[in-house]
Design a protein around this motif. Structure first.
Motif, short mmCIF file in Angstrom:
data_model
loop_
_atom_site.label_atom_id
_atom_site.label_comp_id
_atom_site.label_asym_id
_atom_site.label_seq_id
_atom_site.Cartn_x
_atom_site.Cartn_y
_atom_site.Cartn_z
N VAL A 1 55.30 -40.62 -82.85
CA VAL A 1 54.52 -41.56 -83.02
C VAL A 1 55.24 -42.77 -83.37
N ILE A 2 54.75 -44.12 -82.77
CA ILE A 2 55.52 -45.43 -82.77
C ILE A 2 54.67 -46.45 -83.30
N ALA A 3 54.76 -47.15 -84.22
CA ALA A 3 53.90 -48.41 -84.65
C ALA A 3 54.89 -49.53 -84.51
N LEU A 4 54.40 -50.81 -83.99
CA LEU A 4 55.06 -51.83 -83.85
C LEU A 4 54.49 -52.75 -84.87
N ASP A 5 55.33 -53.77 -85.52
CA ASP A 5 54.93 -54.93 -86.27
C ASP A 5 54.76 -56.06 -85.00
N TRP A 6 53.76 -56.77 -85.12
CA TRP A 6 53.60 -57.51 -83.96
C TRP A 6 54.81 -58.72 -84.54
N ARG A 7 55.17 -59.85 -83.54
CA ARG A 7 55.88 -60.94 -83.77
C ARG A 7 55.18 -61.61 -85.00
N GLY A 8 55.85 -61.92 -86.04
CA GLY A 8 55.20 -62.93 -87.11
C GLY A 8 54.44 -62.05 -88.21
N PHE A 9 54.48 -60.45 -88.05
CA PHE A 9 53.75 -59.77 -89.12
C PHE A 9 54.83 -58.56 -89.48
N GLY A 10 54.70 -58.09 -90.81
CA GLY A 10 55.51 -57.32 -91.23
C GLY A 10 56.92 -57.53 -91.27
N LEU A 11 57.80 -56.71 -90.74
CA LEU A 11 59.35 -56.95 -90.94
C LEU A 11 59.71 -57.53 -89.66
N SER A 12 59.02 -57.71 -88.69
CA SER A 12 59.35 -58.58 -87.31
C SER A 12 59.67 -60.06 -87.68
N ALA A 13 60.43 -60.50 -86.74
CA ALA A 13 60.62 -61.92 -86.96
C ALA A 13 59.53 -62.77 -86.56
N THR A 14 59.49 -64.05 -87.03
CA THR A 14 58.32 -64.94 -86.46
C THR A 14 58.95 -65.66 -85.22
N SER A 15 57.83 -66.17 -84.58
CA SER A 15 58.18 -66.52 -83.03
C SER A 15 59.27 -67.73 -83.19
N GLY A 16 59.37 -68.38 -84.17
CA GLY A 16 59.95 -69.65 -84.28
C GLY A 16 59.25 -70.74 -83.90
N ALA A 17 58.20 -70.59 -83.45
CA ALA A 17 57.52 -71.68 -82.61
C ALA A 17 56.34 -72.10 -83.94
N ASP A 18 55.45 -73.06 -83.62
CA ASP A 18 54.34 -73.38 -84.47
C ASP A 18 53.10 -72.92 -84.22
N SER A 19 52.96 -71.95 -83.29
CA SER A 19 51.79 -71.20 -82.87
C SER A 19 52.02 -70.02 -82.02
N TYR A 20 50.95 -69.07 -82.10
CA TYR A 20 51.06 -67.70 -81.28
C TYR A 20 50.31 -67.76 -80.26
N TRP A 21 50.56 -67.11 -79.18
CA TRP A 21 49.82 -67.05 -77.91
C TRP A 21 49.71 -65.50 -77.58
N PHE A 22 48.47 -65.36 -77.31
CA PHE A 22 47.84 -64.00 -76.93
C PHE A 22 48.70 -63.29 -75.60
N PRO A 23 49.35 -64.19 -74.73
CA PRO A 23 50.09 -63.35 -73.76
C PRO A 23 51.41 -62.73 -74.12
N ASP A 24 51.72 -63.36 -75.31
CA ASP A 24 53.25 -62.84 -75.88
C ASP A 24 53.22 -61.55 -76.49
N TYR A 25 51.90 -61.26 -76.92
CA TYR A 25 51.81 -60.10 -77.34
C TYR A 25 51.97 -58.87 -76.24
N LEU A 26 51.21 -59.45 -75.09
CA LEU A 26 51.61 -58.32 -73.92
C LEU A 26 52.85 -57.99 -73.56
N GLY A 27 53.56 -59.15 -73.60
CA GLY A 27 54.91 -59.25 -73.21
C GLY A 27 55.75 -58.46 -74.09
N ASP A 28 55.42 -58.65 -75.44
CA ASP A 28 56.42 -57.84 -76.30
C ASP A 28 55.91 -56.39 -76.34
N LEU A 29 54.73 -55.96 -75.83
CA LEU A 29 54.37 -54.74 -75.75
C LEU A 29 55.07 -54.19 -74.45
N ASP A 30 54.89 -54.76 -73.40
CA ASP A 30 55.66 -54.31 -72.16
C ASP A 30 57.18 -54.17 -72.37
#
Length: 298
Positions: free
Chosen positions: A64-93
């Motif tokens: 079983v694998i669980a991901l911390d989305w970007r900007g949550f948990g121990l994952s790094a922040t995006s470095g930008a001032d906003s988050y975009w839904f397509p980035d989550y698909l890109g990270d999952l891919d």
């Protein structure tokens, strides 16, 4: 602090570079040639460790694998001032390219994570063996006429970015978790608090980028969502709590009838309702949810 929950299965923390960003994953069990990994994706303002109680309740040993989305948990922040839904698909891919490059996976998401996995399964249908959506209702359709006001609100908020207040102690973090969800037991809240927050000189800060709270300038368009959902080929399980979350969150702006019409486009759909559970059903009824997952995943 009360007694802290003792996990039955201990996770391993790993860090991966996905699309140039440092992501944290939690991994339980070992990879097997006979069955795919189960990949779990958390919701907005949550963390991958949130699935620990469900993993503990699984009867069968599996990876079983669980991901911390970007900007949550121990994952790094995006470095930008906003988050975009397509980035989550890109990270999952990118994650699936690393976790299971040659075979489909079993994929489950909660809330925001449920919305991500549904869209992804329509875009990459060959990557998914079984699909599970846990209370990922989506949002009301937004008219193009709302774009100017939405963009203006976003621009205004960029000038005064949101902040998340620190908490004096981990006990205060656990209390916040139980205030959000009164069904969450004290021992589980105490365990989650250690994954939900990190100690800083100012106190315990939530492991979430405050930028997630900005108004999203991208309009939610139901037609685009349905175009993805109707291309899903994996058998799909929809799971919800017995509490009516649509009425609670949207107060008539997003009706049950609208949501049912969306679900109707999913080709192979099973349903399950967990009694005495709300939106955080993986906290409220982890044993019941684990049993239903294992029945569906086979």
């Amino acid at each position: 602090m009360p007694d802290v929950y003792l996990p039955r299965r201990t996770h391993r923390s790993e860090f991966l570079s996905l699309r140039g960003l440092r992501h944290h994953i939690l991994r339980w069990g070992e990879a097997s040639a006979s069955r795919p990994p189960l990949v779990l994706l958390h919701g907005w303002m949550d963390v991958g460790a949130s699935f620990q109680f469900v993993v503990d309740a699984l009867r069968e040993e599996r990876e079983v694998i669980a991901l911390d989305w970007r900007g949550f948990g121990l994952s790094a922040t995006s470095g930008a001032d906003s988050y975009w839904f397509p980035d989550y698909l890109g990270d999952l891919d990118a994650l699936l390219d690393r976790a299971s490059p040659d075979a489909p996976v079993d994929l489950a998401g909660h809330s925001m994570g449920g919305n991500v996995v549904m869209s992804y399964a329509g875009v990459r249908p060959g990557r998914i063996r079984r699909l599970v959506n846990l209370e990922g209702f989506g949002m009301p359709d937004v008219s193009p006429a709302a774009a100017p006001e939405r963009l203006a609100r976003w621009l205004d908020e960029l000038k005064a970015p949101p902040a998340l207040r620190p908490y004096a102690t981990l006990a205060d973090v656990a209390e916040r978790l139980r205030k959000n969800n009164p069904r969450l037991s004290a021992d589980k809240a105490a365990w989650l608090a250690r994954h939900w927050a990190t100690e800083t000189p100012e106190g315990f800060a939530l492991n979430a980028d405050p930028a997630h709270k900005l108004t999203n300038p991208q309009l939610y368009r139901k037609a685009e969502v349905l175009a993805c959902w109707q291309r899903i080929t994996a058998p799909t399980l929809w799971v919800e709590g017995s509490d009516d979350q649509l009425a609670r969150f949207w107060a008539g702006r997003y009706t049950r009838e609208d949501f049912e019409a969306r679900l109707a486009v999913v080709p192979q759909l099973e349903r399950a309702v967990l009694q005495d559970a709300g939106h955080m059903l993986h906290h409220d009824q982890p044993e019941t949810l684990a049993a239903r997952l294992e029945l569906f995943l086979g």
